[in-house]
Write a protein that holds these residues in place. Sequence first.
Motif, PDB file in Angstrom:
ATOM      1  N   ARG A  31       8.543  -4.972   2.655  1.00  0.00           N
ATOM      2  CA  ARG A  31       7.497  -3.952   2.705  1.00  0.00           C
ATOM      3  C   ARG A  31       8.080  -2.578   2.349  1.00  0.00           C
ATOM      4  O   ARG A  31       9.270  -2.327   2.530  1.00  0.00           O
ATOM      5  CB  ARG A  31       6.875  -3.897   4.086  1.00  0.00           C
ATOM      6  CG  ARG A  31       7.858  -3.344   5.116  1.00  0.00           C
ATOM      7  CD  ARG A  31       7.201  -3.020   6.416  1.00  0.00           C
ATOM      8  NE  ARG A  31       8.143  -2.792   7.462  1.00  0.00           N
ATOM      9  CZ  ARG A  31       8.856  -1.677   7.642  1.00  0.00           C
ATOM     10  NH1 ARG A  31       8.734  -0.690   6.802  1.00  0.00           N
ATOM     11  NH2 ARG A  31       9.705  -1.558   8.638  1.00  0.00           N
ATOM     12  N   ARG A  88      -0.976  -8.811   3.187  1.00  0.00           N
ATOM     13  CA  ARG A  88      -2.112  -7.902   2.972  1.00  0.00           C
ATOM     14  C   ARG A  88      -2.796  -7.565   4.291  1.00  0.00           C
ATOM     15  O   ARG A  88      -3.277  -6.442   4.479  1.00  0.00           O
ATOM     16  CB  ARG A  88      -3.084  -8.511   1.973  1.00  0.00           C
ATOM     17  CG  ARG A  88      -2.484  -8.556   0.578  1.00  0.00           C
ATOM     18  CD  ARG A  88      -3.394  -9.233  -0.431  1.00  0.00           C
ATOM     19  NE  ARG A  88      -2.694  -9.345  -1.702  1.00  0.00           N
ATOM     20  CZ  ARG A  88      -2.462 -10.490  -2.320  1.00  0.00           C
ATOM     21  NH1 ARG A  88      -2.905 -11.631  -1.817  1.00  0.00           N
ATOM     22  NH2 ARG A  88      -1.804 -10.513  -3.457  1.00  0.00           N
ATOM     23  N   GLY A 138       4.232   4.259   4.351  1.00  0.00           N
ATOM     24  CA  GLY A 138       2.906   4.022   3.788  1.00  0.00           C
ATOM     25  C   GLY A 138       2.535   5.102   2.786  1.00  0.00           C
ATOM     26  O   GLY A 138       3.245   6.095   2.611  1.00  0.00           O
ATOM     27  N   GLY A 196      -1.227  -4.679   5.747  1.00  0.00           N
ATOM     28  CA  GLY A 196      -1.298  -3.427   5.000  1.00  0.00           C
ATOM     29  C   GLY A 196      -0.322  -3.314   3.855  1.00  0.00           C
ATOM     30  O   GLY A 196      -0.185  -2.249   3.258  1.00  0.00           O
ATOM     31  N   TYR A 197       0.384  -4.387   3.515  1.00  0.00           N
ATOM     32  CA  TYR A 197       1.310  -4.375   2.379  1.00  0.00           C
ATOM     33  C   TYR A 197       0.673  -5.213   1.284  1.00  0.00           C
ATOM     34  O   TYR A 197       0.333  -6.371   1.497  1.00  0.00           O
ATOM     35  CB  TYR A 197       2.670  -4.932   2.800  1.00  0.00           C
ATOM     36  CG  TYR A 197       3.630  -5.199   1.658  1.00  0.00           C
ATOM     37  CD1 TYR A 197       3.799  -4.282   0.635  1.00  0.00           C
ATOM     38  CD2 TYR A 197       4.369  -6.363   1.615  1.00  0.00           C
ATOM     39  CE1 TYR A 197       4.679  -4.533  -0.407  1.00  0.00           C
ATOM     40  CE2 TYR A 197       5.260  -6.614   0.592  1.00  0.00           C
ATOM     41  CZ  TYR A 197       5.399  -5.700  -0.423  1.00  0.00           C
ATOM     42  OH  TYR A 197       6.266  -5.939  -1.453  1.00  0.00           O
ATOM     43  N   TYR A 198       0.506  -4.626   0.114  1.00  0.00           N
ATOM     44  CA  TYR A 198      -0.177  -5.290  -0.993  1.00  0.00           C
ATOM     45  C   TYR A 198       0.815  -5.549  -2.125  1.00  0.00           C
ATOM     46  O   TYR A 198       0.893  -4.796  -3.088  1.00  0.00           O
ATOM     47  CB  TYR A 198      -1.363  -4.434  -1.469  1.00  0.00           C
ATOM     48  CG  TYR A 198      -2.353  -4.228  -0.358  1.00  0.00           C
ATOM     49  CD1 TYR A 198      -3.358  -5.153  -0.145  1.00  0.00           C
ATOM     50  CD2 TYR A 198      -2.258  -3.140   0.506  1.00  0.00           C
ATOM     51  CE1 TYR A 198      -4.256  -5.001   0.898  1.00  0.00           C
ATOM     52  CE2 TYR A 198      -3.157  -2.982   1.549  1.00  0.00           C
ATOM     53  CZ  TYR A 198      -4.150  -3.916   1.734  1.00  0.00           C
ATOM     54  OH  TYR A 198      -5.028  -3.777   2.760  1.00  0.00           O
TER      55      TYR A 198
END
Length: 188
Positions: A72, A26, A76, A29-31
């Motif tokens: 990932r 997280r 994005g 930036g990967y949730y």
Amino acid sequence: SQGENTTAPREVSGRVPLSEIPNLMRALGYYPSEAQVSNMVNEVKYSKYTTTGEVLDSVDLPQFIQLYVNHRPIFGVDKPQVEEAFKVLSDAAANQSLNLDGAGEGVGSGTGKGGPSFDFASTFNDMSAVDWAELKEKLLTTGESLSDDDLKVCLRALTGSDELPDGPLTAETFIDQVLGFEDYEADE
């Protein structure tokens, strides 16, 4: 034990406990969903089991980088994708519901046999907007639900506030006020 007030030299192992993998992902930036987190933890935990019988409880930097790169998303999320998601949900709102656990009938009349239904008609309107109160209730109660505290932490991190104003949440508002993308109007 290495407390804050110790005078002993710190021991740095270069390894991170597996329980911290979701937080590290997280932070980058990967949730991942809870299922994805479980898959990543198990991938590392049992990576040496077949050859040595060893079960790992931590990950080193090279293993973590490999895990991140392998799991990932390649790209994005950008503004057009968010707008399209709001449009798709709005278009599906015409008296349809979605079964959120994957068992049952899926999109249809809301009579799915496997679990809770999501009532699109009451949540989305023709303006591609989401009613925040309804969306919040769904986030807290369906699918991989969040606790109220977790939702507040997420909102605080994204917006600086524990709550969003009640009422419709459009794609433009979501992008600007929640995700914090800049130059929304300049891209059009």
